[in-house]
Design a protein around this motif. Structure first.
Motif, PDB file in Angstrom:
ATOM      1  N   SER A 101       0.834  -1.201   0.000  1.00 16.03           N
ATOM      2  CA  SER A 101       0.000   0.000   0.000  1.00 16.03           C
ATOM      3  C   SER A 101       0.873   1.257   0.000  1.00 16.03           C
ATOM      4  N   PHE A 102       0.285   2.318  -0.448  1.00 16.41           N
ATOM      5  CA  PHE A 102       0.999   3.598  -0.505  1.00 16.41           C
ATOM      6  C   PHE A 102       0.001   4.714  -0.231  1.00 16.41           C
ATOM      7  N   LYS A 103       0.557   5.891   0.091  1.00 13.28           N
ATOM      8  CA  LYS A 103      -0.318   7.012   0.465  1.00 13.28           C
ATOM      9  C   LYS A 103      -0.520   7.939  -0.727  1.00 13.28           C
ATOM     10  N   THR A 104      -1.775   8.313  -0.923  1.00 14.32           N
ATOM     11  CA  THR A 104      -2.090   9.255  -1.996  1.00 14.32           C
ATOM     12  C   THR A 104      -2.704  10.509  -1.392  1.00 14.32           C
ATOM     13  N   ALA A 105      -2.585  11.618  -2.112  1.00 16.88           N
ATOM     14  CA  ALA A 105      -3.158  12.876  -1.628  1.00 16.88           C
ATOM     15  C   ALA A 105      -3.814  13.620  -2.772  1.00 16.88           C
ATOM     16  N   VAL A 106      -4.899  14.300  -2.450  1.00  9.84           N
ATOM     17  CA  VAL A 106      -5.558  15.199  -3.408  1.00  9.84           C
ATOM     18  C   VAL A 106      -5.483  16.605  -2.831  1.00  9.84           C
ATOM     19  N   GLN A 162       3.674  14.688   4.506  1.00  5.72           N
ATOM     20  CA  GLN A 162       2.791  13.713   5.175  1.00  5.72           C
ATOM     21  C   GLN A 162       2.967  12.306   4.593  1.00  5.72           C
ATOM     22  N   GLY A 163       3.904  12.156   3.664  1.00  7.11           N
ATOM     23  CA  GLY A 163       4.212  10.821   3.148  1.00  7.11           C
ATOM     24  C   GLY A 163       3.505  10.438   1.859  1.00  7.11           C
ATOM     25  N   ILE A 218     -12.098  10.166  -2.582  1.00  7.10           N
ATOM     26  CA  ILE A 218     -11.309   8.953  -2.835  1.00  7.10           C
ATOM     27  C   ILE A 218     -12.204   7.769  -2.497  1.00  7.10           C
ATOM     28  N   VAL A 219     -12.491   6.939  -3.505  1.00  6.86           N
ATOM     29  CA  VAL A 219     -13.421   5.817  -3.330  1.00  6.86           C
ATOM     30  C   VAL A 219     -12.667   4.516  -3.591  1.00  6.86           C
ATOM     31  N   ASP A 220     -12.961   3.491  -2.793  1.00  3.40           N
ATOM     32  CA  ASP A 220     -12.265   2.216  -3.004  1.00  3.40           C
ATOM     33  C   ASP A 220     -13.090   1.294  -3.912  1.00  3.40           C
ATOM     34  N   PRO A 221     -12.543   0.126  -4.293  1.00  5.08           N
ATOM     35  CA  PRO A 221     -13.228  -0.740  -5.281  1.00  5.08           C
ATOM     36  C   PRO A 221     -14.527  -1.361  -4.763  1.00  5.08           C
ATOM     37  N   ALA A 276      -5.395   9.197   1.515  1.00  8.07           N
ATOM     38  CA  ALA A 276      -5.859   7.828   1.773  1.00  8.07           C
ATOM     39  C   ALA A 276      -4.710   6.871   1.521  1.00  8.07           C
ATOM     40  N   SER A 277      -4.788   5.749   2.212  1.00  8.99           N
ATOM     41  CA  SER A 277      -3.820   4.682   1.968  1.00  8.99           C
ATOM     42  C   SER A 277      -4.458   3.739   0.938  1.00  8.99           C
TER      43      SER A 277
END
Ligand SMILES: O=C(O)CCC(=O)C(=O)O
Length: 285
Positions: free
Chosen positions: A2-7, A33-34, A228-231, A248-249
């Motif tokens: 997993s990795f961190k994303t940002a908007v 913030q990574g 941010i929406v997951d599958p 979100a991770s």
């Protein structure tokens, strides 16, 4: 993995240089913030108005904004989706302006560019009217980028309303779809969340949409609510209407797990119906 994303839901002003400075500080904050994948909003360097697109338009690779994006991706070693910008380009039918998203890798190299393929030409009674085609040309590619994590589809705003485009990206391997966007206060409350969730659930992908913050001094009032929406259709993060960064991770194993347990893509009846794709997804540079 997993990795961190940002908007970065940034407030866009009438000054290109102020917009670039604002983008820089928000991206640096997200990096601190990574975040390893950062997404900016549609037209983050330019007010969303037909009168501004020609004045703010720039070319790749020498434009001020695209240079800034490449350099920022490289300096911070991140994947960076430069929202979208008005791109001026020579084409077979002369010079045109496109609504273009540039996607850079951590070396500062352009991986793909997506030129919005569906132009926002609408007229809603008692609501909003807009005709992007008054100033913009339309792209003609389905855009999927290869990254170290997975293939990622890239589309811009109104493009999200066309399920065939999203599905075509997924059939080409996309496990995430990134959508710089700027819905408005008419269509946003009605369709933003349901459309993004539906695209995620239909395709069993992560869907990430980046909006500008709402600027009541601007002619166009963006909806905000970057998402941010997951599958599985769960909302992992949602912004309000103001300037903020959401995070979100992303666990890509979830895409495989959901597709294994609920095999929608495998259960398609391609003997009954089939998606015909005329454009080859291309790493346009
Ligand atoms: O589809 C919508 O309602 C909004 C689309 C839009 O604002 C855009 O494509 O820029």
């Amino acid at each position: 993995m997993s990795f961190k994303t940002a908007v970065c839901q940034m407030l866009v002003s009438h000054s290109k240089s102020d917009n670039i400075s604002k983008a820089k500080s928000m991206i640096e904050e997200a990096v601190s913030q990574g975040a390893e994948l950062i997404i900016m909003p549609e037209m983050f360097n330019c007010p969303y108005e037909n009168t501004s697109f020609p004045d703010f338009a720039e070319s790749y690779p020498d434009g001020e904004t695209v240079k800034f994006l490449a350099q920022t991706a490289k300096e911070n070693k991140i994947y960076l989706v430069g929202g979208s910008v008005p791109e001026s380009a020579e084409t077979e039918s002369g010079r045109q302006i496109f609504n273009t998203s540039f996607f850079f890798d951590p070396q500062g190299q352009l991986i793909v560019r997506h030129r919005k393929v569906h132009l926002f030409d609408i007229d809603i009674e008692g609501g909003i009217s807009f005709r992007e085609s008054d100033t913009l040309g339309r792209g003609d590619q389905i855009t999927v980028a290869g990254t170290k994590w997975c293939d990622i589809g890239l589309a811009i705003c109104y493009d999200m309303r066309f399920p065939e485009l999203m599905r075509a990206m997924v059939l080409k391997g996309a496990k995430m779809i990134l959508i710089p966007a700027a819905f408005n206060t008419t269509t946003g409350p009605a369709h933003w969340e349901i459309t993004l969730k539906t695209r995620a659930v239909d395709n069993q992908t992560f869907v990430i949409a980046a909006s500008p913050a709402r600027n009541l001094e601007a002619a166009y009032h963006a909806y905000g609510h970057s998402l941010i929406v997951d599958p599985w259709g769960e909302i992992l993060a949602e912004a309000g209407t103001g300037e903020e960064i959401i995070y979100a991770s992303i666990d890509l194993e979830l895409v495989d797990r959901v597709r294994r347990q609920l095999p929608l893509l495998r259960h398609r009846r391609t003997d009954l119906y089939r998606l015909e794709v005329n454009s080859q997804p291309m790493a346009q540079k």
